[in-house]
Design a protein around this motif. Sequence first.
Motif, short mmCIF file in Angstrom:
data_model
loop_
_atom_site.label_atom_id
_atom_site.label_comp_id
_atom_site.label_asym_id
_atom_site.label_seq_id
_atom_site.Cartn_x
_atom_site.Cartn_y
_atom_site.Cartn_z
N ARG A 41 0.82 -1.36 0.06
CA ARG A 41 0.05 -0.02 -0.02
C ARG A 41 0.92 1.32 -0.02
O ARG A 41 0.32 2.20 -0.63
CB ARG A 41 -0.94 -0.08 1.19
N ARG A 42 1.95 1.15 0.79
CA ARG A 42 2.77 2.54 0.86
C ARG A 42 3.44 2.66 -0.34
O ARG A 42 3.52 3.97 -0.99
CB ARG A 42 3.67 2.34 1.88
N HIS A 43 3.84 1.73 -1.20
CA HIS A 43 4.70 1.95 -2.48
C HIS A 43 3.70 2.08 -3.48
O HIS A 43 3.79 3.11 -4.42
CB HIS A 43 5.28 0.56 -2.74
N ARG A 44 2.49 1.81 -3.64
CA ARG A 44 1.45 2.40 -4.68
C ARG A 44 1.00 3.82 -4.40
O ARG A 44 1.10 4.35 -5.39
CB ARG A 44 0.23 1.34 -4.52
N GLU A 45 0.95 4.14 -3.28
CA GLU A 45 0.51 5.43 -2.95
C GLU A 45 1.74 6.33 -3.20
O GLU A 45 1.49 7.24 -3.85
CB GLU A 45 0.35 5.45 -1.22
N ARG A 46 2.98 6.03 -3.02
CA ARG A 46 4.27 6.76 -3.40
C ARG A 46 4.31 6.83 -4.84
O ARG A 46 4.60 7.78 -5.49
CB ARG A 46 5.43 6.08 -2.76
N CYS A 47 4.19 5.78 -5.81
CA CYS A 47 4.10 5.85 -7.21
C CYS A 47 2.68 6.91 -7.61
O CYS A 47 2.94 7.34 -8.58
CB CYS A 47 3.79 4.24 -7.79
N LYS A 48 1.97 6.80 -6.89
CA LYS A 48 0.53 7.52 -7.52
C LYS A 48 0.82 9.02 -7.23
O LYS A 48 0.69 9.86 -7.99
CB LYS A 48 -0.69 7.15 -6.81
N ASN A 49 1.63 9.13 -6.30
CA ASN A 49 1.97 10.56 -5.78
C ASN A 49 3.02 11.12 -6.90
O ASN A 49 3.23 12.25 -7.29
CB ASN A 49 2.57 10.90 -4.33
N SER B 142 6.94 1.07 -12.58
CA SER B 142 6.61 0.51 -13.99
C SER B 142 5.98 -1.06 -13.52
O SER B 142 5.36 -1.39 -14.36
CB SER B 142 7.89 0.41 -14.93
N ARG B 143 6.44 -1.53 -12.44
CA ARG B 143 5.81 -2.90 -12.30
C ARG B 143 4.67 -2.94 -11.39
O ARG B 143 4.63 -1.79 -10.49
CB ARG B 143 7.14 -3.83 -11.49
N GLN B 144 3.89 -3.77 -11.54
CA GLN B 144 2.69 -3.82 -10.65
C GLN B 144 2.94 -4.66 -9.35
O GLN B 144 3.02 -5.97 -9.42
CB GLN B 144 1.50 -4.27 -11.53
N PHE B 145 3.12 -3.91 -8.35
CA PHE B 145 3.14 -4.67 -6.98
C PHE B 145 1.79 -4.54 -6.23
O PHE B 145 1.08 -3.69 -6.11
CB PHE B 145 4.39 -4.03 -6.12
N ASN B 146 1.39 -5.94 -5.85
CA ASN B 146 0.23 -6.11 -4.94
C ASN B 146 0.45 -6.55 -3.86
O ASN B 146 1.48 -7.22 -3.35
CB ASN B 146 -0.70 -6.91 -5.62
N SER B 147 -0.38 -6.22 -2.85
CA SER B 147 -0.39 -6.76 -1.41
C SER B 147 -0.83 -8.20 -1.55
O SER B 147 -2.10 -8.30 -1.99
CB SER B 147 -1.29 -5.78 -0.45
N THR B 148 -0.04 -9.34 -1.25
CA THR B 148 -0.65 -10.79 -1.51
C THR B 148 -0.10 -11.45 -0.23
O THR B 148 0.47 -10.91 0.65
CB THR B 148 0.42 -11.18 -2.57
N ILE B 149 -0.78 -12.66 -0.25
CA ILE B 149 -0.27 -13.85 0.87
C ILE B 149 -0.26 -15.05 0.16
O ILE B 149 -0.83 -15.33 -0.68
CB ILE B 149 -1.51 -13.90 2.00
N SER B 150 0.72 -15.88 0.74
CA SER B 150 1.33 -16.84 -0.06
C SER B 150 1.38 -18.15 0.88
O SER B 150 1.48 -18.14 1.94
CB SER B 150 2.56 -16.77 -0.75
N GLU C 204 -7.50 -9.05 0.95
CA GLU C 204 -8.73 -8.48 0.75
C GLU C 204 -8.62 -7.15 1.37
O GLU C 204 -8.44 -7.00 2.60
CB GLU C 204 -9.69 -9.45 1.43
N GLY C 205 -9.16 -6.13 0.69
CA GLY C 205 -9.39 -4.79 1.45
C GLY C 205 -8.14 -3.78 1.34
O GLY C 205 -8.11 -2.82 1.88
N PHE C 206 -7.00 -4.31 0.72
CA PHE C 206 -5.64 -3.64 0.63
C PHE C 206 -5.44 -2.91 -0.43
O PHE C 206 -5.10 -1.62 -0.44
CB PHE C 206 -4.55 -4.60 0.74
N ASP C 207 -6.33 -2.98 -1.61
CA ASP C 207 -6.21 -2.03 -2.79
C ASP C 207 -7.68 -2.21 -3.37
O ASP C 207 -8.10 -3.03 -3.65
CB ASP C 207 -5.04 -2.44 -3.69
N LEU C 208 -8.10 -0.81 -3.65
CA LEU C 208 -9.63 -0.78 -4.02
C LEU C 208 -9.42 -1.13 -5.74
O LEU C 208 -10.45 -1.62 -6.15
CB LEU C 208 -9.97 0.66 -3.64
#
Length: 298
Positions: A37-45, A103-111, A120-124
């Motif tokens: 979440r923090r990385h995606r928010e930083r890339c959006k900004n 440029s890469r797509q990072f998602n919050s995941t569980i493995s 669930e609920g980490f990225d709209l």
Amino acid sequence: MAAMKILTGTGLFLAFCALGLLAMAICTDYWYETDARRHRERCKNYANKRNDPGYIYISNHNLPLKMPPRSLERRGNGPEAGALVRGKRHFLAAASAMESHCSRQFNSTISGLWRKCHREGFDLETEDLIYKGIIQRCTPVKYHYSSSILPRNLPINITKTIRQDEWHALHLRRMTAGFVGMAVSIILFGWIIGVLGCCQQHDLMQYVAGLLFLMGGTCCIISLCTCVAGINFELSRYPRYMYGLPEDISHGYGWSMFCAWGGLGLTLLAGFLCTLAPSLSTPARTTIHKPRQENGTV
């Protein structure tokens, strides 16, 4: 005799709890977690500031607080001008690294052992795509080699390195799943033998059950060590820009991994108690009756 029964019953109870923890770890997907979440928010900004017309985004961490004097820019020679050029290069390197990460797509995941899922609920945006059926919530973990997962349009030496690393990572995943399955099977077999030994009051069966618990704990140690080695290997694969994680993505082990380690500890403790219990049993003493002598004859 009472101490032996207490130790054996405690060992079998701990082994049963260890089976429950290991089964919970195998059936759940929280072995390894990432939070982007923090990385995606930083890339959006960063993208918003770059797309803003007439605005030049300059990071405060990469440039000095003062603007250089115009005389240095006009002269372009000397040590001060060299420092200015080095500062510009440092800024360009940081900006290019930021662009490569974004440029890469990072998602919050569980493995887990069997699948990898979006949290669930980490990225709209991801939740919306899952709701529309464009992407799936979970994808299965592959235990067979497939050339379709290899990236295209890369040099031959990099493709060869990726193929070798993929085989190595596949072997580590197979060892993790195989040894944890062996551990559960051995512990379950030992628990059945231990229960039968308690019902029949057979010391040897209880001792064998303890040895089986220790053997199952050994398999569990191998499985967990290969799991940790596999995760570290995935994070250090080459090339780093394809397999590494940025610093602002938090990652770590989940509660399923801790359940597996807890099951390992209970298994080893159960094996110690069950192998110790038969040594506390007191063997029954048999009395030998000697024939009495009558009238001087034996």
